[in-house]
Design a protein around this motif. Structure first.
Motif, PDB file in Angstrom:
ATOM      1  N   LEU A   2       0.794  -1.134   0.096  1.00 39.36           N
ATOM      2  CA  LEU A   2       0.049   0.315  -0.104  1.00 39.36           C
ATOM      3  C   LEU A   2       0.832   1.180   0.012  1.00 39.36           C
ATOM      4  N   VAL A   3       0.591   2.341  -1.062  1.00 39.02           N
ATOM      5  CA  VAL A   3       1.346   3.417  -0.980  1.00 39.02           C
ATOM      6  C   VAL A   3       0.758   4.414  -0.673  1.00 39.02           C
ATOM      7  N   VAL A   4       0.738   5.205   0.090  1.00 36.47           N
ATOM      8  CA  VAL A   4       0.047   6.362   0.770  1.00 36.47           C
ATOM      9  C   VAL A   4       0.754   7.809   0.486  1.00 36.47           C
ATOM     10  N   ASP A   5       0.432   8.409  -0.349  1.00 39.08           N
ATOM     11  CA  ASP A   5       1.106   9.771  -0.571  1.00 39.08           C
ATOM     12  C   ASP A   5       0.117  10.682  -1.347  1.00 39.08           C
ATOM     13  N   ASP A   6      -0.127  11.780  -0.750  1.00 41.40           N
ATOM     14  CA  ASP A   6      -0.911  12.907  -1.369  1.00 41.40           C
ATOM     15  C   ASP A   6      -0.570  13.541  -2.841  1.00 41.40           C
ATOM     16  N   GLU A   7       0.903  13.374  -3.345  1.00 39.46           N
ATOM     17  CA  GLU A   7       1.498  13.811  -4.389  1.00 39.46           C
ATOM     18  C   GLU A   7       1.064  12.548  -5.678  1.00 39.46           C
ATOM     19  N   MET A   8       0.477  12.876  -6.563  1.00 39.95           N
ATOM     20  CA  MET A   8       0.208  11.893  -7.677  1.00 39.95           C
ATOM     21  C   MET A   8       1.575  11.376  -8.208  1.00 39.95           C
ATOM     22  N   GLY A   9       2.510  12.338  -8.422  1.00 42.86           N
ATOM     23  CA  GLY A   9       3.722  11.995  -9.287  1.00 42.86           C
ATOM     24  C   GLY A   9       4.314  10.922  -8.210  1.00 42.86           C
ATOM     25  N   ILE A  10       4.421  11.093  -7.104  1.00 43.93           N
ATOM     26  CA  ILE A  10       5.057  10.170  -6.151  1.00 43.93           C
ATOM     27  C   ILE A  10       4.460   8.976  -6.052  1.00 43.93           C
ATOM     28  N   ARG A  11       2.968   8.773  -5.928  1.00 43.52           N
ATOM     29  CA  ARG A  11       2.313   7.626  -5.994  1.00 43.52           C
ATOM     30  C   ARG A  11       2.689   6.860  -7.322  1.00 43.52           C
TER      31      ARG A  11
END
Length: 239
Positions: free
Chosen positions: A5-14
């Motif tokens: 599970l990847v949790v990050d508010d930056e779409m590029g990072i996800r």
């Protein structure tokens, strides 16, 4: 293959993390905020979580505390941030995070941290029940040693009583440590006693314990986590 599970508010990072980890054969779930992460966790524990610290609704450390409080922190969690302070990273580690990655994340560091986390998860699943910690035993009668009774006779066979070094009268602790333990287990048991002793004397202050033991604070936190020592609980116990 693992479920990550990847949790990050930056779409590029996800997207970047998803692409890298998918190429490694893992199944990836994405969440852009804490609420989506809660929903994903409610569907079942992933094998590993990559959790951003700074998010707009609820920060990653707060979410980590929620999972820990509710008994949901059953999977390895690796924290990520490009702005977190060392204190924030240490706090996350104290709560239960396995590792911390600083953004921008180098691919090799990411893969190494993920592999270590998945290995830890597998070892936890396979590991048998932990042996009980060495029990606290009453000290041998002072008269026995004063009278010249051999150490092996004053202490139960194959065990050694260890008093907290530097303790003044009335505050020493006597622990029972078996010599029959494998060397690594015996060393871990002694180190656990050692750090619990100093944490108790210093009221849980990591700064003072680091000074006393000669360890850098980050190294000290990692060591305590490895040994299963919880500074917060020891501090409350000694208040």
């Amino acid at each position: 293959m693992a479920n990550i599970l990847v949790v990050d508010d930056e779409m590029g990072i996800r997207e970047l993390l998803s692409e890298i980890l998918s190429d490694e054969g893992h199944a990836i779930q994405l969440a852009e905020n804490a609420q989506q992460a809660r929903e994903a966790r409610a569907q079942g524990a992933p094998d590993l979580v990559l959790l951003d610290i700074w998010m707009p609704d609820t920060d990653g450390v707060t979410l980590l505390k929620e999972w820990q409080r509710d008994g949901l922190l059953t999977m390895p969690v690796i924290m990520m941030s490009g702005h977190a302070t060392i204190d924030t990273a240490v706090e996350a580690t104290r709560i239960g995070a396995l590792n911390f990655l600083e953004k921008p994340i180098a691919m090799q560091k990411l893969l190494k941290a993920v592999q270590a986390g998945l290995t830890r998860a597998q070892e936890t699943v396979r590991a048998p029940a932990l042996a009980p910690r060495p029990a606290v035993a009453p000290p041998p009668e002072d008269g026995a040693l004063a009278a010249g009774v051999p150490f092996s006779a004053a202490v139960p066979q194959a065990h050694a009583s260890v008093r907290g070094a530097g303790a003044t009268a009335g505050e020493g602790h006597m622990f029972n440590l078996s010599f029959d333990l494998p060397l690594r287990e015996a060393r871990d048991a002694f180190e656990r006693m050692y750090f619990e002793h100093h944490l108790g004397r210093e009221g849980g202050s990591m700064t003072r314990v680091a000074e006393k033991t000669g360890l850098e604070r980050t190294h000290l936190y990692r060591k305590l986590k490895q040994l299963g020592v919880e500074p917060g609980k020891l501090a409350k116990k000694n208040q």
